[in-house]
Design a protein around this motif. Structure first.
Motif, PDB file in Angstrom:
ATOM      1  N   PRO A 172      -0.773   2.798  -7.567  1.00 19.42           N
ATOM      2  CA  PRO A 172      -0.232   4.105  -7.088  1.00 19.42           C
ATOM      3  C   PRO A 172       0.760   3.916  -5.954  1.00 19.42           C
ATOM      4  O   PRO A 172       1.369   5.216  -5.812  1.00 19.42           O
ATOM      5  CB  PRO A 172      -1.605   4.906  -6.560  1.00 19.42           C
ATOM      6  N   PHE A 173       1.029   2.890  -5.457  1.00 19.34           N
ATOM      7  CA  PHE A 173       1.909   2.971  -4.127  1.00 19.34           C
ATOM      8  C   PHE A 173       3.161   2.490  -4.525  1.00 19.34           C
ATOM      9  O   PHE A 173       3.618   1.467  -5.059  1.00 19.34           O
ATOM     10  CB  PHE A 173       1.278   2.398  -3.051  1.00 19.34           C
ATOM     11  N   ASP A 174       4.397   2.845  -3.519  1.00 18.31           N
ATOM     12  CA  ASP A 174       5.662   2.077  -3.746  1.00 18.31           C
ATOM     13  C   ASP A 174       6.232   1.351  -2.565  1.00 18.31           C
ATOM     14  O   ASP A 174       7.150   0.788  -2.429  1.00 18.31           O
ATOM     15  CB  ASP A 174       6.878   3.190  -4.046  1.00 18.31           C
ATOM     16  N   ALA A 175       5.101   1.555  -1.626  1.00 16.46           N
ATOM     17  CA  ALA A 175       5.394   0.777  -0.217  1.00 16.46           C
ATOM     18  C   ALA A 175       3.698   0.177   0.194  1.00 16.46           C
ATOM     19  O   ALA A 175       2.942   0.869   0.245  1.00 16.46           O
ATOM     20  CB  ALA A 175       5.947   1.425   0.836  1.00 16.46           C
ATOM     21  N   TRP A 176       3.861  -1.015   0.876  1.00 20.30           N
ATOM     22  CA  TRP A 176       2.679  -1.256   1.396  1.00 20.30           C
ATOM     23  C   TRP A 176       3.036  -2.238   2.868  1.00 20.30           C
ATOM     24  O   TRP A 176       3.926  -2.828   2.903  1.00 20.30           O
ATOM     25  CB  TRP A 176       1.590  -2.000   0.623  1.00 20.30           C
ATOM     26  N   ILE A 177       1.957  -1.954   3.772  1.00 25.48           N
ATOM     27  CA  ILE A 177       2.010  -2.720   4.994  1.00 25.48           C
ATOM     28  C   ILE A 177       1.212  -3.891   4.950  1.00 25.48           C
ATOM     29  O   ILE A 177       0.032  -4.031   4.548  1.00 25.48           O
ATOM     30  CB  ILE A 177       1.530  -1.912   6.063  1.00 25.48           C
TER      31      ILE A 177
ATOM     32  N   ASP B 131       9.148  -6.202  -3.088  1.00 22.22           N
ATOM     33  CA  ASP B 131       8.077  -7.021  -3.752  1.00 22.22           C
ATOM     34  C   ASP B 131       7.631  -6.521  -4.879  1.00 22.22           C
ATOM     35  O   ASP B 131       6.871  -5.492  -4.767  1.00 22.22           O
ATOM     36  CB  ASP B 131       6.938  -7.349  -2.851  1.00 22.22           C
ATOM     37  N   GLU B 132       8.073  -6.803  -6.017  1.00 23.23           N
ATOM     38  CA  GLU B 132       7.809  -6.416  -7.294  1.00 23.23           C
ATOM     39  C   GLU B 132       7.907  -4.890  -7.559  1.00 23.23           C
ATOM     40  O   GLU B 132       7.328  -3.973  -7.983  1.00 23.23           O
ATOM     41  CB  GLU B 132       6.287  -6.324  -7.742  1.00 23.23           C
ATOM     42  N   GLY B 133       9.370  -4.475  -6.996  1.00 23.60           N
ATOM     43  CA  GLY B 133       9.742  -3.317  -6.866  1.00 23.60           C
ATOM     44  C   GLY B 133       9.262  -2.337  -5.832  1.00 23.60           C
ATOM     45  O   GLY B 133       9.737  -1.336  -5.668  1.00 23.60           O
ATOM     46  N   ARG B 134       8.305  -3.021  -5.015  1.00 20.19           N
ATOM     47  CA  ARG B 134       7.898  -2.001  -4.020  1.00 20.19           C
ATOM     48  C   ARG B 134       8.581  -2.570  -2.589  1.00 20.19           C
ATOM     49  O   ARG B 134       9.095  -3.633  -2.635  1.00 20.19           O
ATOM     50  CB  ARG B 134       6.346  -2.232  -3.568  1.00 20.19           C
ATOM     51  N   LEU B 135       8.441  -1.925  -1.468  1.00 21.78           N
ATOM     52  CA  LEU B 135       8.827  -2.047  -0.448  1.00 21.78           C
ATOM     53  C   LEU B 135       7.555  -2.650   0.550  1.00 21.78           C
ATOM     54  O   LEU B 135       6.454  -1.817   0.615  1.00 21.78           O
ATOM     55  CB  LEU B 135       9.323  -0.695   0.667  1.00 21.78           C
ATOM     56  N   LYS B 136       7.726  -3.869   0.922  1.00 20.72           N
ATOM     57  CA  LYS B 136       6.513  -4.522   1.794  1.00 20.72           C
ATOM     58  C   LYS B 136       7.120  -4.800   3.126  1.00 20.72           C
ATOM     59  O   LYS B 136       8.205  -5.109   3.544  1.00 20.72           O
ATOM     60  CB  LYS B 136       6.495  -6.089   1.375  1.00 20.72           C
ATOM     61  N   ILE B 137       6.218  -4.213   3.934  1.00 19.66           N
ATOM     62  CA  ILE B 137       6.527  -3.747   5.499  1.00 19.66           C
ATOM     63  C   ILE B 137       5.660  -4.765   6.189  1.00 19.66           C
ATOM     64  O   ILE B 137       4.457  -5.022   6.031  1.00 19.66           O
ATOM     65  CB  ILE B 137       6.290  -2.319   5.884  1.00 19.66           C
TER      66      ILE B 137
END
Length: 245
Positions: free
Chosen positions: A146-151, A171-177
């Protein structure tokens, strides 16, 4: 009559984030202090939905504390591989309760896949990559759907495969922070002391990096902090994170 829903099969939905857009965000926050960066990310997010992922390992309390001071309601994801140290599970409960997180989400391996691919529960002993994929990567992929970014709590000093770790990556189309990408051990220790945070009980026993019990061993003086992970195997990451040299 043609099925109007058929058109949806032909739509190519582009990922929200790319390596280029992640690099742009890196540049935007270049030189910004870590806690200020996190506050700005929560106040004016470049994403729609964010999750905090934690292993509740040896240094996890630092990032968890930072985020808890900003937003205790952020979804906090923990992957229980069912091979986790009991000490880690107890530490997770103590820390999450102490810091006041209100949305802890625990994901486990798919029991159907376990029955198919690890019926003996010994896959770690002959195929650690397959075991990690089954018990970590697949559950996290479900958790992050469900998320487009994760810490993430990754830090550059933790091993030679993380030396060039950026604060932001695709990362797989998401923003990894990776807020702690440039933090060293001394700075982490100072934060623990300043905020009186509890330590993982296994750290004092020689476990500076803590994963699943069968694949984590004690680290000797002078060894890489992650030397105790998958000792004896040509493996440095579980598959959740790609090596960054």
């Amino acid at each position: 009559m043609a099925n109007p829903l058929r058109k949806l099969d032909l739509i190519d939905i582009a990922p929200k984030f790319t390596p280029v857009s992640a690099a742009e965000i890196n540049a935007r926050f270049d030189g910004v202090e870590t806690t200020e960066m996190l506050r700005r990310l929560f106040d004016e997010p470049p994403y729609d939905d964010l999750a905090l992922v934690s292993s509740f390992g040896a240094e996890s309390a630092v990032l968890l504390h930072m985020v808890s001071q900003i937003d205790k309601s952020v979804p906090l994801i923990f992957i229980n591989t069912q091979k986790i140290f009991g000490e880690t599970l107890a530490y997770r409960d103590e820390l999450a309760e102490r810091l006041g997180f209100t949305d802890m989400r625990v994901y486990r391996p798919d029991p159907y896949l376990l029955a198919q691919k690890d019926a003996t529960s010994l896959r770690w002993s002959y195929d650690p990559d397959g075991c990690c994929d089954l018990r970590k990567v697949e559950p996290l992929r479900r958790a992050l759907a469900p998320f487009d970014a994760w810490i993430s709590g990754r830090k550059g000093f933790q091993g030679k495969t993380r030396n060039a770790l950026p604060r932001f990556e695709e990362d797989e189309g998401r923003l990894k922070i990776n807020p702690l990408a440039d933090w060293d051990k001394a700075r982490l220790n100072a934060y623990f002391e300043e905020h009186k945070l509890p330590r993982h009980p296994l750290e004092a026993q020689g476990y500076p990096s803590i994963g699943c019990a069968p694949c984590t061993s004690q680290v000797q003086a002078g060894e890489d902090p992650r030397a105790g992970r998958w000792r004896g195997w040509d493996k440095t990451e579980c598959g959740i994170h790609d090596p960054v040299f």
